[in-house]
Motif scaffolding. Structure first.
Motif, PDB file in Angstrom:
ATOM      1  N   THR A  10     104.747  75.576  -1.283  1.00 54.71           N
ATOM      2  CA  THR A  10     105.197  75.928   0.067  1.00 54.71           C
ATOM      3  C   THR A  10     106.572  75.316   0.343  1.00 54.71           C
ATOM      4  N   ILE A  11     107.382  76.080   1.084  1.00 56.97           N
ATOM      5  CA  ILE A  11     108.696  75.586   1.506  1.00 56.97           C
ATOM      6  C   ILE A  11     108.832  75.861   3.003  1.00 56.97           C
ATOM      7  N   ASP A  12     108.864  74.805   3.786  1.00 56.51           N
ATOM      8  CA  ASP A  12     109.061  74.945   5.229  1.00 56.51           C
ATOM      9  C   ASP A  12     110.412  74.353   5.602  1.00 56.51           C
ATOM     10  N   LYS A  19     116.160  78.234   2.807  1.00 56.09           N
ATOM     11  CA  LYS A  19     114.791  78.445   2.314  1.00 56.09           C
ATOM     12  C   LYS A  19     114.645  79.740   1.517  1.00 56.09           C
ATOM     13  N   THR A  20     115.166  80.824   2.090  1.00 56.27           N
ATOM     14  CA  THR A  20     114.930  82.124   1.453  1.00 56.27           C
ATOM     15  C   THR A  20     115.578  82.196   0.080  1.00 56.27           C
ATOM     16  N   SER A  23     113.797  79.670  -2.301  1.00 52.84           N
ATOM     17  CA  SER A  23     112.427  80.011  -2.698  1.00 52.84           C
ATOM     18  C   SER A  23     112.414  81.259  -3.576  1.00 52.84           C
ATOM     19  N   HIS A  34     107.335  85.621  -4.493  1.00 52.29           N
ATOM     20  CA  HIS A  34     107.974  84.942  -3.357  1.00 52.29           C
ATOM     21  C   HIS A  34     107.482  85.606  -2.083  1.00 52.29           C
ATOM     22  N   ASP A  36     107.961  85.634   1.876  1.00 50.30           N
ATOM     23  CA  ASP A  36     108.768  85.222   3.026  1.00 50.30           C
ATOM     24  C   ASP A  36     107.955  85.519   4.289  1.00 50.30           C
ATOM     25  N   VAL A 130     105.372  81.267  -4.212  1.00 56.62           N
ATOM     26  CA  VAL A 130     106.172  80.354  -3.386  1.00 56.62           C
ATOM     27  C   VAL A 130     106.183  80.946  -1.979  1.00 56.62           C
ATOM     28  N   GLU A 132     107.348  80.691   1.924  1.00 53.65           N
ATOM     29  CA  GLU A 132     108.302  80.015   2.807  1.00 53.65           C
ATOM     30  C   GLU A 132     108.036  80.367   4.260  1.00 53.65           C
ATOM     31  N   LYS A 147     104.468  70.817  -1.888  1.00 50.34           N
ATOM     32  CA  LYS A 147     105.065  71.201  -0.601  1.00 50.34           C
ATOM     33  C   LYS A 147     106.479  70.642  -0.493  1.00 50.34           C
TER      34      LYS A 147
END
Ligand code: DC
Length: 233
Positions: A10-12, A19-20, A23, A34, A36, A130, A132, A147
């Protein structure tokens, strides 16, 4: 953990932190999907606007989410996921500042968050992805394998977003882009339900002074450490 094990990552982080792009690149390097999740909130915002739904009308939003309105197909290679509303491809149309603000507003409604939860968790089945968003590590996938919380100074994020939008050629004022970003982040971070924040076990990365490559390499290093078999004795 065996090498073939697929992780759920996870990418917050706030808008404009990269992020985009990060990720997408990370997923491509790993051969993962991926996802989004911002695109899902944007699609709901687009559909609500098309139907003339007031962003505070929870009953109408609930009906919208109960119907099979939104389609989401993760992109196989680096590129945006294909998003549809009522069968219409809105992949490009949801990328406007207006839809971004509306997505931020409707995403504060619990009925919308609850309505998208099942879809997001379904997309996470089988791992190898992944994700995001804003609440991936805190609410949607609290058990994620790895994370990240990707952030950057407000100035750096606004500069990037301005450049993405075409810079001076766009005819936009830098200050307007920065204010739009600030308003959205504040709302995303201050809402009562699933506010933007780092999970306690998230790895923090500040991209203010890093290139995209450096961000991705830092993430890949953590992925490799996670996948490496534990040493015995
Ligand atoms: O990532 P993005 O800028 O495309 O997201 C648009 C809006 O959607 C964002 O301002 C807040 C909301 N969002 C959210 O509440 N939770 C997520 N997981 C992803 C996005």
């Amino acid at each position: 953990m065996p090498a073939e094990t697929k992780l759920l990552i996870t990418i917050d982080g706030p808008a404009g932190a990269g992020k985009t792009t990060a990720s997408r690149r990370l997923a491509a390097r790993l051969g993962y999907r991926h996802i989004d999740t911002g695109a899902l909130y944007r699609a709901v915002a687009y559909a609500a606007r098309a139907r003339g739904i007031d962003p505070e009308d929870d009953a109408a939003l609930g009906r919208l989410l109960a119907a099979p309105t939104i389609g989401f197909a993760p992109a196989p290679a680096e590129g945006p996921a294909r998003v549809t509303v009522d069968g219409e491809d809105v992949t490009e149309a949801i990328r406007t500042p207006e839809i971004a603000q509306l997505a931020s507003a409707i995403s504060a409604r619990p009925v919308v968050r609850a309505g998208l939860l099942g879809l997001q968790r379904d997309l996470g089945r089988g791992k190898g992805a992944v994700f995001e968003g804003r609440d991936m590590g805190t609410v949607v996938f609290p058990e994620a394998d790895l994370k990240f919380f990707l952030t950057a100074s407000e100035e750096a994020r606004a500069r990037r977003r301005y450049a993405e939008m075409g810079g001076e050629r766009s005819g936009l004022r830098f200050e307007a882009v920065r204010d739009e970003l600030r308003r959205r982040d504040r709302r995303d971070a201050e809402r009562a339900v699933a506010p933007l924040r780092a999970a306690a076990d998230a790895i923090l990365i500040d991209s203010s002074d890093l290139t995209l490559e450096q961000v991705v390499e830092a993430m890949l290093g953590r992925v490799q450490a996670r996948l490496a078999p534990p040493r015995n004795g």
